[in-house]
Scaffold this motif. Structure first.
Motif, mmCIF file in Angstrom:
data_model
loop_
_atom_site.group_PDB
_atom_site.id
_atom_site.type_symbol
_atom_site.label_atom_id
_atom_site.label_comp_id
_atom_site.label_asym_id
_atom_site.label_seq_id
_atom_site.Cartn_x
_atom_site.Cartn_y
_atom_site.Cartn_z
ATOM 1 N N ASN A 59 0.865 -1.182 0.000
ATOM 2 C CA ASN A 59 0.000 0.000 0.000
ATOM 3 C C ASN A 59 0.904 1.235 0.000
ATOM 4 O O ASN A 59 1.609 1.496 0.972
ATOM 5 C CB ASN A 59 -0.906 -0.016 1.235
ATOM 6 N N TRP A 60 0.858 2.012 -1.069
ATOM 7 C CA TRP A 60 1.757 3.148 -1.227
ATOM 8 C C TRP A 60 1.622 4.193 -0.130
ATOM 9 O O TRP A 60 2.532 4.984 0.096
ATOM 10 C CB TRP A 60 1.550 3.809 -2.589
ATOM 11 N N VAL A 61 0.509 4.210 0.589
ATOM 12 C CA VAL A 61 0.310 5.200 1.654
ATOM 13 C C VAL A 61 1.335 5.004 2.778
ATOM 14 O O VAL A 61 1.723 5.965 3.446
ATOM 15 C CB VAL A 61 -1.137 5.129 2.199
ATOM 16 N N TYR A 62 1.833 3.773 2.942
ATOM 17 C CA TYR A 62 2.828 3.522 3.985
ATOM 18 C C TYR A 62 4.144 4.251 3.712
ATOM 19 O O TYR A 62 4.974 4.390 4.607
ATOM 20 C CB TYR A 62 3.070 2.022 4.162
ATOM 21 N N VAL A 63 4.350 4.725 2.484
ATOM 22 C CA VAL A 63 5.547 5.513 2.176
ATOM 23 C C VAL A 63 5.577 6.762 3.058
ATOM 24 O O VAL A 63 6.643 7.179 3.515
ATOM 25 C CB VAL A 63 5.602 5.881 0.677
ATOM 26 N N ALA A 64 4.431 7.351 3.322
ATOM 27 C CA ALA A 64 4.372 8.533 4.204
ATOM 28 C C ALA A 64 4.833 8.171 5.616
ATOM 29 O O ALA A 64 5.549 8.950 6.258
ATOM 30 C CB ALA A 64 2.959 9.102 4.242
ATOM 31 N N PHE A 65 4.443 6.986 6.076
ATOM 32 C CA PHE A 65 4.891 6.542 7.401
ATOM 33 C C PHE A 65 6.396 6.256 7.395
ATOM 34 O O PHE A 65 7.095 6.523 8.373
ATOM 35 C CB PHE A 65 4.103 5.312 7.854
ATOM 36 N N ALA A 66 6.904 5.737 6.279
ATOM 37 C CA ALA A 66 8.341 5.502 6.148
ATOM 38 C C ALA A 66 9.096 6.831 6.193
ATOM 39 O O ALA A 66 10.139 6.935 6.837
ATOM 40 C CB ALA A 66 8.636 4.748 4.855
ATOM 41 N N ALA A 67 8.582 7.837 5.519
ATOM 42 C CA ALA A 67 9.221 9.151 5.524
ATOM 43 C C ALA A 67 9.225 9.749 6.934
ATOM 44 O O ALA A 67 10.231 10.328 7.369
ATOM 45 C CB ALA A 67 8.515 10.093 4.551
ATOM 46 N N LEU A 68 8.124 9.599 7.647
ATOM 47 C CA LEU A 68 8.051 10.091 9.024
ATOM 48 C C LEU A 68 9.081 9.386 9.900
ATOM 49 O O LEU A 68 9.818 10.025 10.654
ATOM 50 C CB LEU A 68 6.638 9.887 9.597
ATOM 51 N N GLY A 69 9.151 8.074 9.789
ATOM 52 C CA GLY A 69 10.127 7.318 10.570
ATOM 53 C C GLY A 69 11.551 7.700 10.225
ATOM 54 O O GLY A 69 12.408 7.821 11.107
ATOM 55 N N SER A 70 11.806 7.930 8.951
ATOM 56 C CA SER A 70 13.131 8.338 8.513
ATOM 57 C C SER A 70 13.518 9.674 9.141
ATOM 58 O O SER A 70 14.636 9.849 9.624
ATOM 59 C CB SER A 70 13.152 8.433 6.992
ATOM 60 N N TRP A 71 12.586 10.615 9.146
ATOM 61 C CA TRP A 71 12.843 11.928 9.747
ATOM 62 C C TRP A 71 13.136 11.769 11.239
ATOM 63 O O TRP A 71 14.097 12.340 11.763
ATOM 64 C CB TRP A 71 11.638 12.842 9.532
ATOM 65 N N ILE A 72 12.326 10.975 11.925
ATOM 66 C CA ILE A 72 12.511 10.765 13.369
ATOM 67 C C ILE A 72 13.870 10.132 13.646
ATOM 68 O O ILE A 72 14.596 10.549 14.555
ATOM 69 C CB ILE A 72 11.372 9.896 13.945
ATOM 70 N N GLY A 73 14.226 9.116 12.881
ATOM 71 C CA GLY A 73 15.503 8.426 13.094
ATOM 72 C C GLY A 73 16.701 9.326 12.892
ATOM 73 O O GLY A 73 17.638 9.319 13.698
ATOM 74 N N ALA A 74 16.682 10.111 11.827
ATOM 75 C CA ALA A 74 17.804 11.019 11.570
ATOM 76 C C ALA A 74 17.883 12.099 12.643
ATOM 77 O O ALA A 74 18.960 12.395 13.169
ATOM 78 C CB ALA A 74 17.664 11.647 10.189
ATOM 79 N N PHE A 75 16.746 12.674 12.998
ATOM 80 C CA PHE A 75 16.717 13.724 14.020
ATOM 81 C C PHE A 75 17.216 13.187 15.358
ATOM 82 O O PHE A 75 18.060 13.804 16.012
ATOM 83 C CB PHE A 75 15.297 14.273 14.166
ATOM 84 N N ALA A 76 16.717 12.023 15.764
ATOM 85 C CA ALA A 76 17.102 11.447 17.054
ATOM 86 C C ALA A 76 18.576 11.071 17.080
ATOM 87 O O ALA A 76 19.264 11.318 18.082
ATOM 88 C CB ALA A 76 16.243 10.226 17.363
#
Length: 95
Positions: A59-76
């Motif tokens: 489901n392509w909508v999970y790409v948005a969740f992947a982007a959010l997780g990526s941002w959180i991981g890099a920031f943290a």
């Protein structure tokens, strides 16, 4: 478009956050030219990222969740992993 499973969405966010944090560790080991730590972080990086890829290819909508997780991981990882003064980069354990 299929319904979004909250557990899958959360798993994708966590997996990509962990993936980005591990990527920072991998990059640090590469910069320090540490072969074994770099190879180890690289394998962990791919194991974590595979979950997110498999999840969002359904489901392509999970790409948005992947982007959010990526941002959180890099920031943290940049926030909480500090390079010790004069020491090797974080993640660059001795071989």
């Amino acid at each position: 478009m299929a319904a979004i499973d909250p557990l899958t969405a959360g798993g994708v966010v966590l997996a990509t956050a962990a993936t980005d944090a591990v990527y920072v560790m991998f990059t640090s080991a590469v910069v320090a030219r540490k072969r074994v730590p770099a190879a180890t972080w690289s394998s962990i990086w791919y194991l974590l990222s595979s979950y997110a890829v498999i999840s969002y290819t359904e489901n392509w909508v999970y790409v948005a969740f992947a982007a959010l997780g990526s941002w959180i991981g890099a920031f943290a990882s940049i926030t909480f992993l500090h390079r010790p003064p004069g020491g090797p980069p974080i993640g660059a354990a001795p071989e």
